[in-house]
Design a protein around this motif. Structure first.
Motif, short mmCIF file in Angstrom:
data_model
loop_
_atom_site.label_atom_id
_atom_site.label_comp_id
_atom_site.label_asym_id
_atom_site.label_seq_id
_atom_site.Cartn_x
_atom_site.Cartn_y
_atom_site.Cartn_z
N SER A 162 -10.59 -0.14 -10.24
CA SER A 162 -10.01 0.16 -8.94
C SER A 162 -11.16 0.73 -8.01
O SER A 162 -11.18 0.27 -6.66
CB SER A 162 -9.15 1.36 -9.06
N LEU A 164 -5.29 -3.94 -14.51
CA LEU A 164 -4.28 -3.13 -13.44
C LEU A 164 -5.03 -2.22 -12.45
O LEU A 164 -6.33 -1.65 -13.10
CB LEU A 164 -3.30 -2.17 -14.21
N TYR A 165 -4.92 -2.50 -11.29
CA TYR A 165 -5.79 -1.78 -10.08
C TYR A 165 -4.73 -0.79 -9.46
O TYR A 165 -4.07 -1.36 -8.90
CB TYR A 165 -6.48 -2.54 -9.26
N THR A 166 -4.72 0.41 -9.58
CA THR A 166 -4.15 1.36 -9.05
C THR A 166 -4.83 2.09 -7.72
O THR A 166 -5.89 2.61 -8.15
CB THR A 166 -3.78 2.54 -10.03
N GLU A 194 -1.49 -2.29 -7.80
CA GLU A 194 -0.27 -1.06 -7.55
C GLU A 194 -0.62 -0.05 -6.63
O GLU A 194 -1.64 0.56 -7.21
CB GLU A 194 0.25 -0.84 -8.96
N GLY A 214 1.22 2.47 -6.73
CA GLY A 214 1.68 3.70 -7.66
C GLY A 214 3.04 4.26 -7.48
O GLY A 214 3.52 4.89 -8.25
N THR A 265 -0.10 -1.18 -0.62
CA THR A 265 -0.82 -1.63 -1.66
C THR A 265 -1.98 -2.13 -1.37
O THR A 265 -3.22 -1.93 -1.70
CB THR A 265 -0.12 -2.55 -2.37
N ASN A 293 4.64 -2.38 -6.40
CA ASN A 293 4.99 -1.13 -6.50
C ASN A 293 4.19 0.10 -5.23
O ASN A 293 3.67 0.98 -5.75
CB ASN A 293 4.34 -0.74 -7.85
#
Length: 394
Positions: A111, A133-135, A161, A163, A170, A188
């Motif tokens: 991220s 996954l990149y939050t 995402e 979060g 996003t 999300n």
């Protein structure tokens, strides 16, 4: 929807050349062919009143007969833009061509690396998002150029995402222009992809899902952008009345917050070849203040609507709505609304196929004398009130 749904802060305005594009949108799409024929009983639309409804429960497709419509007698009223009726072939002239991502100049796998790449991007860069996954709430203000756009690309398994569905964007293009964005997943967040004052951005082949409000929003003078080939689903999870798939412009009630109390000129944007489902409001909301856009070759499934009553609300001027396919609506397929004097005028409907299964019209032009044109090649099935409220034009 007409509700206020644009929390944020003021943005600058940016307002244009056109590049050629030919896009294939799938079987059954024949833009601009007045000979497009249905398989069922003909249905007559008259200038004096609504079309005669199809027999209830037959499910037959009805096509508008060839008649010549009389243009509206009233001029566009004060406060609106003098938009021209668009060409039925305008969909071929998208300002951003379909593209292929070049070899990466930067590869990211965390991220922090992704946000750093967005911060440091320069014209000609090509950022590759590796699977994973990149939050976070990712944003950029960087500009590419006409000859050297910036590419941001990844596969479906590269997932951005924010979060939570209750706050944040996003992916946010904040005054950034000339980007090419392809392939990955956005989910999300309160909003999925937000473009503020962005020009010539191409959003292509993304999956945007599980979003609190709208999936994609072009706002505050965002012009000549193209939303192409996206899969959009599961919007409105925070507040269903804000759950649009694609939202163009700003509601008049928010103009003083975003555009100095003037119309939001998010003009000449193209929304083409997208699949939009599981939306709670409209699939596409075209706001008053926007002109000259194209909505073409999209597929809408309104079976999940709980707040909206049409797949598409058209409140802008001079839009081409062409070659779209829709199924299942709570009332109408498409609704043209003059939410503000002089807006919702001179839009052109061509070769749209509607299986409404609702009580309304396939194309509901709510103000008859507003110079909107519905061509006779639009067809409808299971529309309780018929094809349209106005006489069709050959």
């Amino acid at each position: 929807m007409n509700a206020v749904n644009e929390p944020g802060r003021n943005r600058p305005l940016i307002a244009a050349a056109v590049l050629g594009l030919a896009v294939t949108f799938g079987a059954g799409w024949a833009v601009g062919h007045s000979g497009d024929s249905g398989n069922g009983t003909s249905q007559v639309a008259t200038s004096a009143g609504p079309a005669t409804p199809a027999p209830s429960g037959t499910g037959e497709e009805t096509e508008m007969p060839s008649q010549t419509a009389e243009p509206g007698e009233n001029p566009v009223q004060a406060g609106s833009v003098e938009a021209k009726l668009p060409s039925r072939n305008k969909w071929k002239k998208a300002p951003v061509k379909e593209f292929t991502c070049p070899d990466a100049t930067v590869r990211v796998s965390t991220s922090d690396q992704l946000q750093q790449a967005l911060d440091e991007a320069r014209a000609g860069a090509s950022i590759r998002i590796e699977d994973g996954l990149y939050t976070g709430e990712f944003s950029t203000t960087a500009d590419g150029s006409a000859k050297k756009p910036i590419y941001l690309c990844g596969g479906r398994d590269a997932v951005l995402e924010a979060g939570a569905i209750k706050g944040g964007y996003t992916l946010h293009f904040d005054g950034a222009s000339y980007w090419r964005v392809d392939g990955f997943t956005v989910r999300n967040g309160q909003k999925g992809v937000m473009v503020d004052a962005g020009r010539r951005i191409g959003l292509q082949n993304l999956l945007v899902e599980h979003i609190g409000d709208e999936a994609v929003h072009l706002r505050t003078g965002s012009t000549q952008n193209v939303v192409r080939g996206l899969t959009i689903r599961e919007t409105g999870l925070r507040k269903p009345k804000y759950g649009e798939g694609v939202y163009i412009g700003t509601a008049e009630s928010n103009w003083c917050e975003y555009t100095d109390c003037k119309p939001d000129p998010s003009n000449d944007n193209f929304v083409v070849g997208n699949t939009i489902s599981e939306f709670t409001s409209e699939a596409v909301d075209i706001k008053e203040g926007t002109t000259g856009g194209v909505l073409a070759g999209n597929t809408f499934d309104g079976s999940g609507m709980t707040e909206g009553d049409s797949w598409v609300d058209v409140k802008g001027n001079g839009w081409l709505i062409s070659g779209n396919t829709g199924v299942d609506s709570r009332a109408d397929g498409y609704k043209v609304i003059e939410i503000l004097d002089g807006w919702g005028w001179r839009n052109l409907f061509s070769a749209n196929r509607s299986t409404v299964r609702g009580d309304g019209y396939a194309i509901n032009v709510t103000k008859r004398r507003s110079d909107n044109v519905v061509l006779c090649n639009n067809t409808a099935r299971a529309a309780g009130e018929g094809v349209t409220t106005v006489k069709c034009r050959k």
